[in-house]
Scaffold this motif. Structure first.
Motif, mmCIF file in Angstrom:
data_model
loop_
_atom_site.group_PDB
_atom_site.id
_atom_site.type_symbol
_atom_site.label_atom_id
_atom_site.label_comp_id
_atom_site.label_asym_id
_atom_site.label_seq_id
_atom_site.Cartn_x
_atom_site.Cartn_y
_atom_site.Cartn_z
ATOM 1 N N TRP A 140 59.288 134.962 49.892
ATOM 2 C CA TRP A 140 59.131 133.887 50.859
ATOM 3 C C TRP A 140 57.757 134.005 51.501
ATOM 4 O O TRP A 140 57.249 135.093 51.720
ATOM 5 N N THR A 141 57.166 132.891 51.853
ATOM 6 C CA THR A 141 55.869 132.893 52.522
ATOM 7 C C THR A 141 55.973 132.113 53.827
ATOM 8 O O THR A 141 56.934 131.390 54.055
ATOM 9 N N SER A 142 54.992 132.253 54.669
ATOM 10 C CA SER A 142 54.877 131.485 55.911
ATOM 11 C C SER A 142 56.054 131.683 56.860
ATOM 12 O O SER A 142 56.554 130.731 57.446
ATOM 13 N N PHE A 143 56.534 132.901 56.994
ATOM 14 C CA PHE A 143 57.610 133.179 57.940
ATOM 15 C C PHE A 143 57.145 134.200 58.965
ATOM 16 O O PHE A 143 57.788 135.212 59.197
ATOM 17 N N GLY A 144 56.031 133.918 59.608
ATOM 18 C CA GLY A 144 55.457 134.857 60.559
ATOM 19 C C GLY A 144 56.326 135.129 61.773
ATOM 20 O O GLY A 144 56.185 136.148 62.427
ATOM 21 N N THR A 145 57.244 134.226 62.078
ATOM 22 C CA THR A 145 58.104 134.423 63.245
ATOM 23 C C THR A 145 59.382 135.174 62.906
ATOM 24 O O THR A 145 60.224 135.376 63.767
ATOM 25 N N GLY A 146 59.523 135.561 61.664
ATOM 26 C CA GLY A 146 60.716 136.287 61.257
ATOM 27 C C GLY A 146 61.813 135.356 60.780
ATOM 28 O O GLY A 146 61.685 134.129 60.791
ATOM 29 N N ILE A 147 62.900 135.958 60.344
ATOM 30 C CA ILE A 147 64.044 135.210 59.834
ATOM 31 C C ILE A 147 65.306 135.827 60.435
ATOM 32 O O ILE A 147 65.370 137.033 60.643
ATOM 33 N N ALA A 148 66.267 134.983 60.737
ATOM 34 C CA ALA A 148 67.499 135.479 61.344
ATOM 35 C C ALA A 148 68.672 134.610 60.928
ATOM 36 O O ALA A 148 68.523 133.415 60.668
ATOM 37 N N ALA A 149 69.835 135.231 60.886
ATOM 38 C CA ALA A 149 71.084 134.487 60.756
ATOM 39 C C ALA A 149 71.491 134.146 62.181
ATOM 40 O O ALA A 149 71.672 135.031 63.013
ATOM 41 N N VAL A 150 71.565 132.863 62.469
ATOM 42 C CA VAL A 150 71.881 132.396 63.812
ATOM 43 C C VAL A 150 73.295 131.835 63.788
ATOM 44 O O VAL A 150 73.627 130.996 62.944
ATOM 45 N N TYR A 151 74.127 132.317 64.716
ATOM 46 C CA TYR A 151 75.549 132.007 64.731
ATOM 47 C C TYR A 151 75.926 131.221 65.984
ATOM 48 O O TYR A 151 75.711 131.689 67.097
ATOM 49 N N TRP A 152 76.462 130.024 65.765
ATOM 50 C CA TRP A 152 77.029 129.201 66.826
ATOM 51 C C TRP A 152 78.543 129.133 66.630
ATOM 52 O O TRP A 152 79.018 129.045 65.508
ATOM 53 N N GLN A 153 79.281 129.136 67.734
ATOM 54 C CA GLN A 153 80.741 129.040 67.668
ATOM 55 C C GLN A 153 81.212 127.993 68.682
ATOM 56 O O GLN A 153 80.752 127.985 69.832
ATOM 57 N N ARG A 154 82.120 127.131 68.216
ATOM 58 C CA ARG A 154 82.629 126.081 69.095
ATOM 59 C C ARG A 154 83.312 126.697 70.327
ATOM 60 O O ARG A 154 84.078 127.645 70.219
#
Length: 173
Positions: A140-154
């Motif tokens: 992957w390229t151009s991900f200077g801010t990092g990557i994360a699994a973001v979890y929302w729950q109702r």
């Protein structure tokens, strides 16, 4: 002339990003995705779909290139877990929040705090539950801010948990 405060639109061609299967597996297992799940962006690599199958689930899937458009999917599900199209992220999140009670998206974490995304989550009563950082896949390229699994729950109203699963030099992907 200075830099614009508004980021450029993402090219739709960049939405075709292969998620390494070990990364998808780590996310599915960590968040304990269970029955009644959907991978709305199957892609050619099936990473999240296969990860769900590997833990004994029978996920449903959508993939626009296979003629199964997520925006035409209206059945309610308990879980969505995927790497979304970044060029259409707000619209994609809106549809996720309409059809699922638990949503995990592999995205750049700063985008979570943009007003439109926060307002959207509030509108659908989707509480931000966790941001889990992962190593950026090597291809992957151009991900200077990092990557994360973001979890929302109702209906979640608790604190936001921030965890770090980065392995740095030991990362298998």
């Amino acid at each position: 002339m200075g830099r614009s405060l508004v980021p450029p639109k993402n090219d739709k061609a960049k939405d075709l990003v292969w998620t390494p299967r070990p990364l998808a597996q780590a996310i599915v297992e960590y968040f304990e995705v269970d029955d009644d799940c959907l991978d709305p962006c199957l892609g050619d690599w099936n990473s999240f779909y296969d990860a769900m199958c590997e833990v004994g689930l029978l996920p449903e899937w959508c993939e626009i290139s296979a003629g199964v458009d997520f925006y035409d999917y209206h059945k309610s599900v308990t879980w969505i877990c995927t790497n979304p199209p970044y060029s259409d992220l707000l619209r994609f999140m809106r549809h996720c929040f309409r059809v699922a009670d638990n949503v995990v998206l592999l995205i750049q974490p700063p985008s979570v705090w943009f007003t439109a995304k926060r307002d959207l989550a509030l509108k659908y009563k989707m509480g931000l539950r966790e941001i889990r950082y992962y190593d950026i896949p090597k291809h992957w390229t151009s991900f200077g801010t990092g990557i994360a699994a973001v979890y929302w729950q109702r209906n979640y109203e608790g604190d936001v948990k921030v965890t770090d699963a980065r392995m740095f030099d030991k990362c298998p992907w």
